[in-house]
Design a protein around this motif. Structure first.
Motif, PDB file in Angstrom:
ATOM      1  N   THR A  15       4.240 -11.443  -0.528  1.00  0.00           N
ATOM      2  CA  THR A  15       3.376 -10.683   0.380  1.00  0.00           C
ATOM      3  C   THR A  15       2.305 -11.576   0.988  1.00  0.00           C
ATOM      4  O   THR A  15       2.062 -11.544   2.202  1.00  0.00           O
ATOM      5  CB  THR A  15       2.717  -9.507  -0.365  1.00  0.00           C
ATOM      6  N   MET A  87       3.936   3.215   6.137  1.00  0.00           N
ATOM      7  CA  MET A  87       3.228   3.488   4.883  1.00  0.00           C
ATOM      8  C   MET A  87       4.171   3.471   3.682  1.00  0.00           C
ATOM      9  O   MET A  87       5.328   3.884   3.772  1.00  0.00           O
ATOM     10  CB  MET A  87       2.512   4.837   4.968  1.00  0.00           C
ATOM     11  N   PHE A  88       3.628   2.968   2.567  1.00  0.00           N
ATOM     12  CA  PHE A  88       4.342   2.910   1.292  1.00  0.00           C
ATOM     13  C   PHE A  88       5.599   2.044   1.380  1.00  0.00           C
ATOM     14  O   PHE A  88       6.632   2.350   0.780  1.00  0.00           O
ATOM     15  CB  PHE A  88       4.695   4.317   0.790  1.00  0.00           C
ATOM     16  N   THR A  89       5.478   0.956   2.161  1.00  0.00           N
ATOM     17  CA  THR A  89       6.549  -0.031   2.249  1.00  0.00           C
ATOM     18  C   THR A  89       5.951  -1.412   2.019  1.00  0.00           C
ATOM     19  O   THR A  89       4.723  -1.591   2.034  1.00  0.00           O
ATOM     20  CB  THR A  89       7.227  -0.010   3.630  1.00  0.00           C
ATOM     21  N   TRP A  90       6.843  -2.394   1.844  1.00  0.00           N
ATOM     22  CA  TRP A  90       6.376  -3.771   1.676  1.00  0.00           C
ATOM     23  C   TRP A  90       5.660  -4.242   2.930  1.00  0.00           C
ATOM     24  O   TRP A  90       4.689  -5.000   2.858  1.00  0.00           O
ATOM     25  CB  TRP A  90       7.565  -4.682   1.367  1.00  0.00           C
ATOM     26  N   THR A  91       6.112  -3.787   4.081  1.00  0.00           N
ATOM     27  CA  THR A  91       5.453  -4.143   5.343  1.00  0.00           C
ATOM     28  C   THR A  91       3.998  -3.695   5.344  1.00  0.00           C
ATOM     29  O   THR A  91       3.115  -4.408   5.840  1.00  0.00           O
ATOM     30  CB  THR A  91       6.194  -3.496   6.526  1.00  0.00           C
ATOM     31  N   ALA A  92       3.735  -2.531   4.774  1.00  0.00           N
ATOM     32  CA  ALA A  92       2.358  -2.037   4.688  1.00  0.00           C
ATOM     33  C   ALA A  92       1.506  -2.971   3.840  1.00  0.00           C
ATOM     34  O   ALA A  92       0.339  -3.232   4.158  1.00  0.00           O
ATOM     35  CB  ALA A  92       2.345  -0.626   4.106  1.00  0.00           C
ATOM     36  N   ALA A  93       2.084  -3.474   2.752  1.00  0.00           N
ATOM     37  CA  ALA A  93       1.349  -4.416   1.897  1.00  0.00           C
ATOM     38  C   ALA A  93       1.031  -5.697   2.659  1.00  0.00           C
ATOM     39  O   ALA A  93      -0.062  -6.266   2.517  1.00  0.00           O
ATOM     40  CB  ALA A  93       2.173  -4.726   0.648  1.00  0.00           C
ATOM     41  N   THR A 165      -4.353  -2.271  -0.090  1.00  0.00           N
ATOM     42  CA  THR A 165      -2.926  -2.208  -0.428  1.00  0.00           C
ATOM     43  C   THR A 165      -2.613  -0.959  -1.224  1.00  0.00           C
ATOM     44  O   THR A 165      -1.615  -0.269  -0.972  1.00  0.00           O
ATOM     45  CB  THR A 165      -2.514  -3.455  -1.231  1.00  0.00           C
ATOM     46  N   ALA A 169      -0.230   1.007   0.992  1.00  0.00           N
ATOM     47  CA  ALA A 169       1.149   0.695   0.589  1.00  0.00           C
ATOM     48  C   ALA A 169       1.560   1.405  -0.689  1.00  0.00           C
ATOM     49  O   ALA A 169       2.753   1.512  -0.991  1.00  0.00           O
ATOM     50  CB  ALA A 169       1.307  -0.823   0.423  1.00  0.00           C
ATOM     51  N   THR A 176       5.786  -2.495  -3.694  1.00  0.00           N
ATOM     52  CA  THR A 176       4.398  -2.736  -3.266  1.00  0.00           C
ATOM     53  C   THR A 176       3.456  -3.026  -4.433  1.00  0.00           C
ATOM     54  O   THR A 176       2.263  -3.195  -4.205  1.00  0.00           O
ATOM     55  CB  THR A 176       3.853  -1.514  -2.490  1.00  0.00           C
TER      56      THR A 176
END
Length: 218
Positions: A15, A87-93, A165, A169, A176
């Protein structure tokens, strides 16, 4: 240590590394624009760029939810284009890590660029160098210490991000759940041994990065 122990460690490194790519690109380019130019509203824009350094991480997380959530403008655009939520994805992190780490890269590079002698840049222009060629082959190499320091500090900040995060995320193991979130979860669950182990890992990583910055700047 079991494989599950290393999952948050690897996820944190992945991340932070992903966020660092964007932090470096945007941090260097925006610092270049802001370092030498004066224009109306510059102080206002720069204040916004540096705002994540003083805002509570939970506030940053809240603002990211407003922007990227199901009812947010950016969230709706992304959902329309890719048929998926952020939201709530690795991309969000990665986004959360980018937002909190960006000011460190920007400020470090901007400070380094401002210390480059103007006469050197003028000489390069007289020799026919364009502005971007001047930047990448003259100005940037002359402030490479500031760039490297910015990279290390930004990576360390992204690695230690928790509040934004956690809100944006979530706490999804293997997706996450970074080291700071894993420490919080372990502590809440009374698993002090594994919490201590993760704490030692992130303290060691943070120490090495800060030590590298001090050694490089010496």
């Amino acid at each position: 240590m079991p494989v599950s122990f290393w999952n948050p460690v690897l996820l944190s490194l992945q991340t932070a590394a992903a966020a660092l790519i964007f932090v470096t690109i945007f941090g260097v380019i925006i610092a270049r624009v802001m370092a030498r130019r004066s224009f109306k509203g510059k102080i206002f824009i720069e204040t916004i760029l540096l705002l994540p350094t003083v805002l509570p991480p939970t506030v940053i997380g809240f603002l990211l939810i407003i922007a990227f959530g199901t009812n947010g403008f950016l969230g709706r655009v992304i959902n329309f284009l890719f048929q998926s939520l952020v939201m709530f994805t690795w991309t969000a992190a990665v986004i959360a890590a980018f937002v909190v780490a960006f000011p460190f890269m920007y400020q470090s590079v901007k400070t380094g660029l401002q210390q480059v002698e103007v006469d050197i840049e003028h000489a390069a222009r007289l020799d026919g160098a364009g502005e971007w060629k001047l930047f990448f082959f003259v100005s940037l190499p002359l402030c490479i210490r500031s760039v490297v320091s910015g990279v290390i500090l930004s990576f360390a900040r992204a690695l230690g991000e928790f509040g934004a995060t956690f809100m944006f995320a979530g706490n999804l193991p293997g997706i996450t759940q970074t080291i700071p979130i894993a420490v919080y979860t372990a502590f809440e669950g009374g698993r002090m041994e594994i919490a201590w182990a993760w704490v030692l890992v992130i303290v060691a990583l943070s120490f090495l990065m800060l030590f590298s910055v001090r050694r490089f700047a010496a």
